[in-house]
Design a protein around this motif. Structure first.
Motif, PDB file in Angstrom:
ATOM      1  N   LEU A  57       0.824  -1.193   0.109  1.00  0.00           N
ATOM      2  CA  LEU A  57       0.078   0.064   0.067  1.00  0.00           C
ATOM      3  C   LEU A  57       0.740   1.438  -0.160  1.00  0.00           C
ATOM      4  N   VAL A  58       2.185   1.344   0.827  1.00  0.00           N
ATOM      5  CA  VAL A  58       2.693   2.405   0.862  1.00  0.00           C
ATOM      6  C   VAL A  58       3.336   2.791  -0.384  1.00  0.00           C
ATOM      7  N   LEU A  59       3.711   1.678  -1.397  1.00  0.00           N
ATOM      8  CA  LEU A  59       4.201   1.996  -2.737  1.00  0.00           C
ATOM      9  C   LEU A  59       3.311   2.818  -3.557  1.00  0.00           C
ATOM     10  N   LYS A  60       2.037   2.631  -3.166  1.00  0.00           N
ATOM     11  CA  LYS A  60       0.861   3.011  -4.111  1.00  0.00           C
ATOM     12  C   LYS A  60       0.434   4.444  -3.319  1.00  0.00           C
ATOM     13  N   GLU A  61       0.496   4.555  -1.944  1.00  0.00           N
ATOM     14  CA  GLU A  61      -0.292   5.585  -1.473  1.00  0.00           C
ATOM     15  C   GLU A  61       0.749   6.632  -0.730  1.00  0.00           C
ATOM     16  N   GLY A  62       2.082   6.391  -0.842  1.00  0.00           N
ATOM     17  CA  GLY A  62       3.191   7.252  -0.218  1.00  0.00           C
ATOM     18  C   GLY A  62       2.974   7.660   1.161  1.00  0.00           C
ATOM     19  N   SER A  63       2.982   8.967   1.282  1.00  0.00           N
ATOM     20  CA  SER A  63       2.804   9.426   2.655  1.00  0.00           C
ATOM     21  C   SER A  63       1.471   9.332   3.466  1.00  0.00           C
ATOM     22  N   ARG A  64       0.731   9.009   2.739  1.00  0.00           N
ATOM     23  CA  ARG A  64      -0.776   8.691   3.303  1.00  0.00           C
ATOM     24  C   ARG A  64      -0.713   7.542   4.480  1.00  0.00           C
ATOM     25  N   LEU A  65       0.129   6.579   4.112  1.00  0.00           N
ATOM     26  CA  LEU A  65       0.220   5.441   5.163  1.00  0.00           C
ATOM     27  C   LEU A  65       1.863   5.285   5.898  1.00  0.00           C
ATOM     28  N   SER A  66       2.556   6.339   5.603  1.00  0.00           N
ATOM     29  CA  SER A  66       3.856   6.201   6.142  1.00  0.00           C
ATOM     30  C   SER A  66       3.798   6.086   7.527  1.00  0.00           C
ATOM     31  N   ARG A  67       3.028   6.920   8.311  1.00  0.00           N
ATOM     32  CA  ARG A  67       2.661   6.925   9.621  1.00  0.00           C
ATOM     33  C   ARG A  67       2.245   5.577  10.126  1.00  0.00           C
ATOM     34  N   LEU A  68       1.445   5.076   9.591  1.00  0.00           N
ATOM     35  CA  LEU A  68       1.069   3.774   9.851  1.00  0.00           C
ATOM     36  C   LEU A  68       1.782   2.721   9.840  1.00  0.00           C
ATOM     37  N   GLN A  69       2.822   2.809   8.769  1.00  0.00           N
ATOM     38  CA  GLN A  69       3.933   1.989   8.550  1.00  0.00           C
ATOM     39  C   GLN A  69       5.075   2.059   9.776  1.00  0.00           C
ATOM     40  N   GLU A  70       5.293   3.203  10.143  1.00  0.00           N
ATOM     41  CA  GLU A  70       6.319   3.454  11.213  1.00  0.00           C
ATOM     42  C   GLU A  70       5.771   2.855  12.678  1.00  0.00           C
ATOM     43  N   ASP A  71       4.511   2.955  12.951  1.00  0.00           N
ATOM     44  CA  ASP A  71       4.063   2.315  13.862  1.00  0.00           C
ATOM     45  C   ASP A  71       4.037   0.937  14.058  1.00  0.00           C
ATOM     46  N   ILE A  72       3.689   0.278  12.830  1.00  0.00           N
ATOM     47  CA  ILE A  72       4.209  -1.116  12.859  1.00  0.00           C
ATOM     48  C   ILE A  72       5.450  -1.617  13.074  1.00  0.00           C
ATOM     49  N   VAL A  73       6.258  -0.905  12.291  1.00  0.00           N
ATOM     50  CA  VAL A  73       7.823  -1.133  12.381  1.00  0.00           C
ATOM     51  C   VAL A  73       8.210  -1.180  13.684  1.00  0.00           C
ATOM     52  N   TRP A  74       7.688   0.213  14.418  1.00  0.00           N
ATOM     53  CA  TRP A  74       8.378   0.074  15.786  1.00  0.00           C
ATOM     54  C   TRP A  74       7.883  -1.053  16.798  1.00  0.00           C
ATOM     55  N   ILE A  75       6.324  -1.526  16.667  1.00  0.00           N
ATOM     56  CA  ILE A  75       5.879  -2.424  17.421  1.00  0.00           C
ATOM     57  C   ILE A  75       6.712  -3.716  17.183  1.00  0.00           C
ATOM     58  N   GLY A  76       6.982  -4.077  16.003  1.00  0.00           N
ATOM     59  CA  GLY A  76       7.815  -5.196  15.836  1.00  0.00           C
ATOM     60  C   GLY A  76       9.140  -5.164  16.328  1.00  0.00           C
ATOM     61  N   ARG A  77       9.872  -4.231  16.354  1.00  0.00           N
ATOM     62  CA  ARG A  77      11.205  -3.766  16.823  1.00  0.00           C
ATOM     63  C   ARG A  77      11.034  -4.031  18.438  1.00  0.00           C
ATOM     64  N   GLU A  78       9.924  -3.605  19.056  1.00  0.00           N
ATOM     65  CA  GLU A  78       9.961  -3.341  20.414  1.00  0.00           C
ATOM     66  C   GLU A  78       9.417  -4.792  20.870  1.00  0.00           C
ATOM     67  N   MET A  79       8.723  -5.530  20.205  1.00  0.00           N
ATOM     68  CA  MET A  79       8.168  -7.143  20.580  1.00  0.00           C
ATOM     69  C   MET A  79       9.324  -7.805  20.576  1.00  0.00           C
ATOM     70  N   ARG A  80      10.347  -7.644  19.774  1.00  0.00           N
ATOM     71  CA  ARG A  80      11.520  -8.518  19.799  1.00  0.00           C
ATOM     72  C   ARG A  80      12.510  -8.178  20.872  1.00  0.00           C
TER      73      ARG A  80
END
Length: 867
Positions: free
Chosen positions: A23-46
């Protein structure tokens, strides 16, 4: 249990990141904040997972570390809940559908609402994560030094385990008590075995029962426990002693009492806690007969044994068990923990010290042995276990707790799950493993199915002596199991400590309020719980074992089902559930296990098709009106239907496409003449198939050489009689080990020839087949048959003969059971026939039946022709 939640959250994260990447490839900045949150969760969970694994291994007796671990576990569970809630909404906006949806104002608002709420939830998680270092620093919480615990079951050796009860130190008791059981001149009618928990009262009673059971016409073993349901207890006795079902409906107590009065019986009441329990059942159990009937009782309270003996018209034989002496303790311990010459020289010394702290309590000894057998054979490793046992007087409790703490992290939730079942409950291994799978405790791989992994987990717990095997299948796999009441209490105590589950009685007082994750109810009615309307929005599992004669109102069930967004397991057994299950069951989008039991019919709504994650659908314990959509739920792995099932199969199979590619178990399939069962070609993963009403068409399909049921292990065909059974050809089914053929009505049948039966058939059961030809002539050729059961007029002839020519007459048969063959007058096994037979039982046939067998078989033969 955070590692389980973390694993679930990680799986959800992987899916989410994959969707977002596109989705980010298609929508760009619209979803970048959402992606940052997901990546952050993944890192913290590890990071959190690594911390928890270390902390759990090192916390020792640190209360501060334990509390911090509990808080982080709750945090991990909340992360999983967030991902479970928002993942479907994120995924629904993927691809072209997402781009088109954003063009409409309503979809933009909807998406914005979800994204904003997700961001708010993540901000809350971030604050909690950032607070962890502050808490550690403020309160000086530091993990003690220690080695990191093992995480994977693969690192644990599979230990040899025998289900034979341990009788070390009991030899004298057994000899004395069996003699009293069989001596009809003695006035003693009750054998009372008393003593503290863990001393082996049940083990001793089991050995006496097994040794003397064949001398009694009727027998029953009843687990009583602290809060028994007297009605269910009496019904259990009726079932075991063989009271006819038609006498269960009216005047049940009178009928049972009269039946027992006519027979010489032995009944074991195991783990009776209170005198009041005996008072509640004494009028039904006849104790004034002079036919040598016996009662065996085990209790922690010697007053109970004395009281029962006094109230049965004769003396009580009171046997008090005490801890094992030093000699027997050493024998029990070192039979399991063998110290070899190649081991470090101090190993035996440390073992002796560990044994001393067990205090002669057999349960503590075998648990300590299990700990050592799963630990490296190093002096420091064994000393670590010794130190964990403590020095105080309650060392046995420390050993029990240490057995739990020493478990690998992925086995701990599986062990704690036993606490959800009632005390002394016999637990189906099949159900248990499916519950574990529904919870996410076990996962399959590309090589192994999740059910196989679950079997391994259960075997690890058994090898550590934490779980007792009640029954095994013919192939050695566990059929049912039980947990000792001491360890059951340990499960409950540990579960409450970490908020793993709560009982009905403490939900209201739970200090975590809306954080309740699992609830179990037993000994009370399901309606009593749901009427509380207590808010548990995070609930993941609801198990109810109620049995009161009350109707559960539909409105209450409807309200109960409305708001459980995260519910994974719903297993409810009540006498009377609403006939029409509310549509709200379709709201349980994350439900993986649905089990319902009721005396009446339950109509399953079409909304069940909304349950896209449902793995197990078990309604065996109720009559069911089934919707068509059940046959299109692709993810289902197990469907278990009851004897009485109203279904639209004859219309369904022509209207919709049957699609169950993952199905492993199909129990209770109803055959209808107008059906075409070609859909069986699509069930390529099927392992167990049970057909209630067979016809020529299903026999034809199963005999079709193009049918790809290569994984089929068990097949039950009911009401398959006459010519159609003779045409059955199962010669291609190389994995088919268990076959059961039977009929409910009078219908003469003819067995297929031996070369048409499965080549590796190991267990065969026949009942009500009304065969006219001696089945031995066909079955003797089966090269791998180990168990043969001929029940209830499976054969009408008067003579049954097993020839003696070696090599082709039941070469592998170990068990032969013959029951209710009313016409049988003569059984002959010639010398050389059945060379490996270990057990021959003939029950309820004809008193004039004559048995001619070699001497080697006479010693293993049991005959009970009481009519």
């Amino acid at each position: 249990m955070a590692e389980i939640a973390l694993a679930g959250a990680t799986a959800a994260l992987r899916q989410t990141v994959g969707v977002l990447g596109n989705l980010v490839l298609k929508e760009g900045s619209r979803l970048s904040r959402l992606q940052e949150d997901i990546v952050w969760i993944g890192r913290e969970m590890r990071h959190i997972q690594a911390y928890l694994e270390d902390a759990e291994a090192k916390q020792g007796g640190s209360r501060g570390v334990a509390n911090l671990v509990i808080e982080i576990q709750d945090l991990a569970c909340d992360v999983e809940d967030i991902m479970q809630k928002y993942l479907p909404r994120i995924a629904s906006h993927s691809g072209k559908k997402f781009l088109g949806c954003l063009k409409s104002a309503s979809c933009i608002v909807c998406y914005g609402y979800d994204a904003r709420n997700f961001a708010v939830e993540i901000e809350g998680i971030k604050r909690r994560v950032e607070d962890i270092p502050r808490v550690r620093q403020t309160y000086g919480i530091n993990e003690p030094n220690g080695s990191r615990g093992r995480d994977m079951c693969d690192e644990i050796r599979i230990l040899p385990h025998s289900d034979e009860p341990n009788v070390v130190g009991f030899e004298g008791h057994i000899e004395d008590l069996v003699a009293k059981m069989l001596n009809e001149e003695l006035q003693c009618r009750v054998i009372s075995i008393i003593g503290m928990a863990g001393l082996g009262k049940t083990t001793l009673a089991k050995k006496i029962f097994q040794s003397a059971q064949h001398n009694f016409e009727r027998s029953a073993w009843i687990y009583v426990s602290q809060q028994p349901n007297i009605k269910e207890l009496l019904r259990d006795i009726a079932g075991q002693v063989g009271l006819e079902k038609k006498k269960w409906e009216e005047n049940f107590n009178v009928n049972l009492s009269a039946f027992l009065s006519q027979h010489r019986y032995v009944i074991v009441f195991d783990d009776m806690w209170h005198i009041g329990t005996w008072d509640a059942i004494k009028n039904v159990i006849p104790t004034n007969t002079e036919n040598g009937s016996r009662i065996i009782l085990t209790s922690r309270n010697n007053c109970v044994g004395t009281y029962v003996g006094t109230h049965v018209g004769g003396k009580s034989s009171l046997h008090e068990l005490r801890p094992l002496n030093e000699e027997n303790s050493r024998k029990l311990f070192f039979e399991r923990v063998i110290v070899e010459a190649s081991d470090p020289p101090q190993l035996k010394t440390v073992g002796e010290q560990i044994l001393k702290r067990c205090g002669g309590v057999p349960l503590a000894i075998v648990l300590a042995a299990g700990l050592l057998l799963s630990t490296d054979r190093l002096e420091n490793a064994w000393k670590g276990i010794l130190e964990g046992m403590g020095q105080d007087q309650d060392q046995c409790s420390k050993i029990f707790g240490l057995s739990y703490k020493d478990l690998p992290t992925n086995l701990k939730p599986c062990f704690l799950y036993f606490g959800l079942f009632p005390e002394d409950h016999e637990i189906s291994a099949f159900k248990l493993v499916n519950l574990w799978a529904a919870e996410g405790f076990i996962r399959g791989s590309g090589v192994r199915e999740v059910e196989d992994v679950g079997d391994d987990y259960l075997n690890h717990l058994i090898a550590r002596n934490l779980i007792q095997v009640v029954r095994r299948r013919f192939d050695g796999k566990v059929r049912s199991c039980r947990i000792h009441d001491i360890l059951h209490n340990l499960c409950i105590r540990e579960a409450k400590e970490i908020n793993f589950f709560n009982t009905q009685s403490d939900v209201i007082t739970c200090n975590r309020g809306t954080g309740v994750r699992r609830v179990t109810t037993h000994g009370s009615n399901f309606e009593d719980y749901i009427s509380l309307n207590y808010p548990t929005p995070r609930l993941r599992s609801m198990l109810s074992f109620s049995g009161n004669l009350r109707f559960v109102r539909r409105k209450m069930v409807k309200n109960f089902l409305r708001d459980f967004e995260f519910l994974r397991v719903l297993s409810v057994k009540c006498d009377y559930l609403p006939r029409a299950l509310p549509n709200e069951v379709g709201n349980l989008k994350n439900l993986h296990y649905l089990g319902l039991g009721s005396r009446g019919y339950i109509e399953i709504p079409h909304t069940i098709s909304n349950l896209k994650g449902l793995l197990t659908f078990d309604v065996q314990g109720a009559g069911v009106i089934l919707p068509d959509v059940i046959w299109t739920m692709k993810q289902l792995r197990h469907i278990l239907l009851p004897l009485y099932c109203v279904t639209n199969l004859h219309r369904t199979f022509h209207r919709i496409e049957i699609c169950l590619p993952n199905l492993q178990t199909l129990y209770g399939l109803t055959e209808v003449v107008r059906c075409d069962f070609n859909f069986l070609h699509k069930l390529v993963n099927l392992r167990k198939l049970h057909v209630k009403f067979s016809s020529e068409r299903i026999i034809e399909i199963l005999s079709d050489p193009t049918l790809g049921l290569t994984k089929l292990e068990k097949l039950v065909l009911l009401n398959a009689g006459g010519e159609m059974l003779r045409t059955l050809n199962l010669s291609r089914y190389e994995n088919l080990l268990t076959l059961k053929l039977g009929h409910f009505w009078w219908f003469r049948s003819e067995l297929p020839r031996h070369h048409k039966l499965p080549p590796n058939l190991t267990k065969l059961t026949l009942f009500r087949n009304f065969l006219q030809e001696d089945p031995m002539e066909t079955l003797k050729e089966l090269p791998r048959l180990k168990i043969l059961k001929l029940y209830s007029n499976s054969y009408l002839g008067s003579k049954m003969v097993c020839p003696g020519a070696p090599g082709c007459n039941f070469p592998q048969l170990e068990v032969l059971k013959i029951d209710r063959l009313e016409g049988l007058r003569e059984l002959i096994v010639k010398e050389g026939g059945m060379p490996r037979l270990k057990e021959l039982g003939i029950f309820q046939c004809n008193p004039i039946t004559r048995v001619y067998v070699p001497d080697r078989i006479k010693n293993i033969m049991e005959i009970d022709n009481y009519r």
